[in-house]
Design an enzyme around this catalytic site. Structure first.
Site, mmCIF file in Angstrom:
data_model
loop_
_atom_site.group_PDB
_atom_site.id
_atom_site.type_symbol
_atom_site.label_atom_id
_atom_site.label_comp_id
_atom_site.label_asym_id
_atom_site.label_seq_id
_atom_site.Cartn_x
_atom_site.Cartn_y
_atom_site.Cartn_z
ATOM 1 C CB CYS A 90 -3.432 1.058 4.523
ATOM 2 S SG CYS A 90 -3.086 1.546 2.850
ATOM 3 C CD GLU A 91 -2.560 7.777 7.324
ATOM 4 O OE1 GLU A 91 -3.516 8.087 8.049
ATOM 5 O OE2 GLU A 91 -1.416 8.236 7.471
ATOM 6 C CG HIS A 92 0.125 5.346 2.855
ATOM 7 N ND1 HIS A 92 0.959 4.535 3.591
ATOM 8 C CD2 HIS A 92 0.309 6.594 3.325
ATOM 9 C CE1 HIS A 92 1.634 5.265 4.450
ATOM 10 N NE2 HIS A 92 1.254 6.514 4.317
ATOM 11 C CG HIS A 93 -2.144 2.111 -1.200
ATOM 12 N ND1 HIS A 93 -1.169 1.883 -0.255
ATOM 13 C CD2 HIS A 93 -1.482 2.428 -2.343
ATOM 14 C CE1 HIS A 93 0.030 2.045 -0.805
ATOM 15 N NE2 HIS A 93 -0.133 2.374 -2.072
ATOM 16 C CD GLN A 102 0.456 -3.420 11.586
ATOM 17 O OE1 GLN A 102 0.356 -3.671 10.380
ATOM 18 N NE2 GLN A 102 1.017 -4.255 12.439
ATOM 19 C CG HIS A 139 -0.522 -3.543 5.600
ATOM 20 N ND1 HIS A 139 -0.806 -2.226 5.878
ATOM 21 C CD2 HIS A 139 -0.101 -4.084 6.761
ATOM 22 C CE1 HIS A 139 -0.564 -1.979 7.155
ATOM 23 N NE2 HIS A 139 -0.122 -3.077 7.716
ATOM 24 C CB CYS A 143 -1.598 -1.404 -0.034
ATOM 25 S SG CYS A 143 -0.628 -1.231 1.466
#
Ligand SMILES: Nc1nc2c(ncn2[C@@H]2O[C@H](COP(=O)(O)OP(=O)(O)OP(=O)(O)O)[C@@H](O)[C@H]2O)c(=O)[nH]1
Ligand SMILES: [Zn+2]
Length: 192
Positions: A76-79, A118, A146, A148
């Site tokens: 995941c690109e956020h975390h 996703q 996920h 995260c």
């Protein structure tokens, strides 16, 4: 290609920042290991995964093809934590444009090996197949957990996110979509 030296410096800094000793036995090779791992995990950034669909068979099949339960691992690109699960890819080829089954899994893998959302991953797979094979339709479903949302933050282990992307006849025909969803093993959550 990733800049492994830069990753090593960054990982070392992170270890220092969390109060660890990057020189201790167990950690001294960690920056190098993480750099090699990121090279592998983000290998999809230096490729165009749709190229796997460049070659196809001149087969006269115009019925649905579904590859289901393709194992999927992405970040995941956020975390920068993993999300993982399964991808299901269905398409209805046009005459003379049937691809190798493994190529569908390779497209999934190529797009997954990037910092991702996703939703975007799901659309990119569908769009690549539409562009390269010009099929009558494509349906991609991804179900993933996920990390995260599991090991931190909202802490909801076991929750699954399901995304779908429908193109062509799968978008216009409820029956075709329902057939694919039944084969995948889902009640079609999609309505016109
Ligand atoms: N839509 C979407 N969201 C994602 C995906 N992966 C992670 N997220 C979400 O991205 C959001 C980032 O929210 P932020 O508020 O910026 O970050 P945060 O403070 O770490 O959020 P929490 O996870 O709620 O603690 C979170 O709600 C994640 O659940 C994904 O693939 N798609
Ligand atoms: Zn996340």
């Amino acid at each position: 290609m990733v800049d492994k030296e830069k990753i090593e410096i960054a990982v070392r800094m992170i270890l220092e920042a969390i109060g660890e000793d990057p020189e201790r036995e167990g950690l001294k090779d960690t920056p190098k290991r993480v750099a090699r791992m990121y090279e592998e995990v983000f290998a999809g950034l230096s490729q165009d995964p749709s190229e796997h669909l460049e070659r196809y068979f001149a087969e006269e099949h115009e019925e649905m093809v579904l590859v289901k339960d393709i194992p999927l691992y992405s970040m995941c690109e956020h975390h920068l934590l993993p999300f993982y699960g399964k991808a299901h890819v269905a398409y209805i080829p046009r005459k003379g444009k049937v691809t190798g089954l493994s190529k569908l899994a390779r497209v999934v893998e190529g797009f997954a090996k990037r910092p991702q959302l996703q939703e975007r991953l799901t659309s990119q797979i569908a769009d690549a197949i539409m562009e390269r094979l010009n099929p009558r339709g494509v349906l991609v479903v991804i179900e993933a957990e996920h990390m995260c949302m599991t090991m931190r933050g909202v802490k909801k282990p076991g929750s699954k996110t399901i995304t779908s992307a429908v193109r062509g006849i799968f978008a216009t025909s409820v029956a075709t979509r329902a057939e694919a969803m039944a084969l995948i093993g889902h009640q079609s959550p999609l309505r016109d």
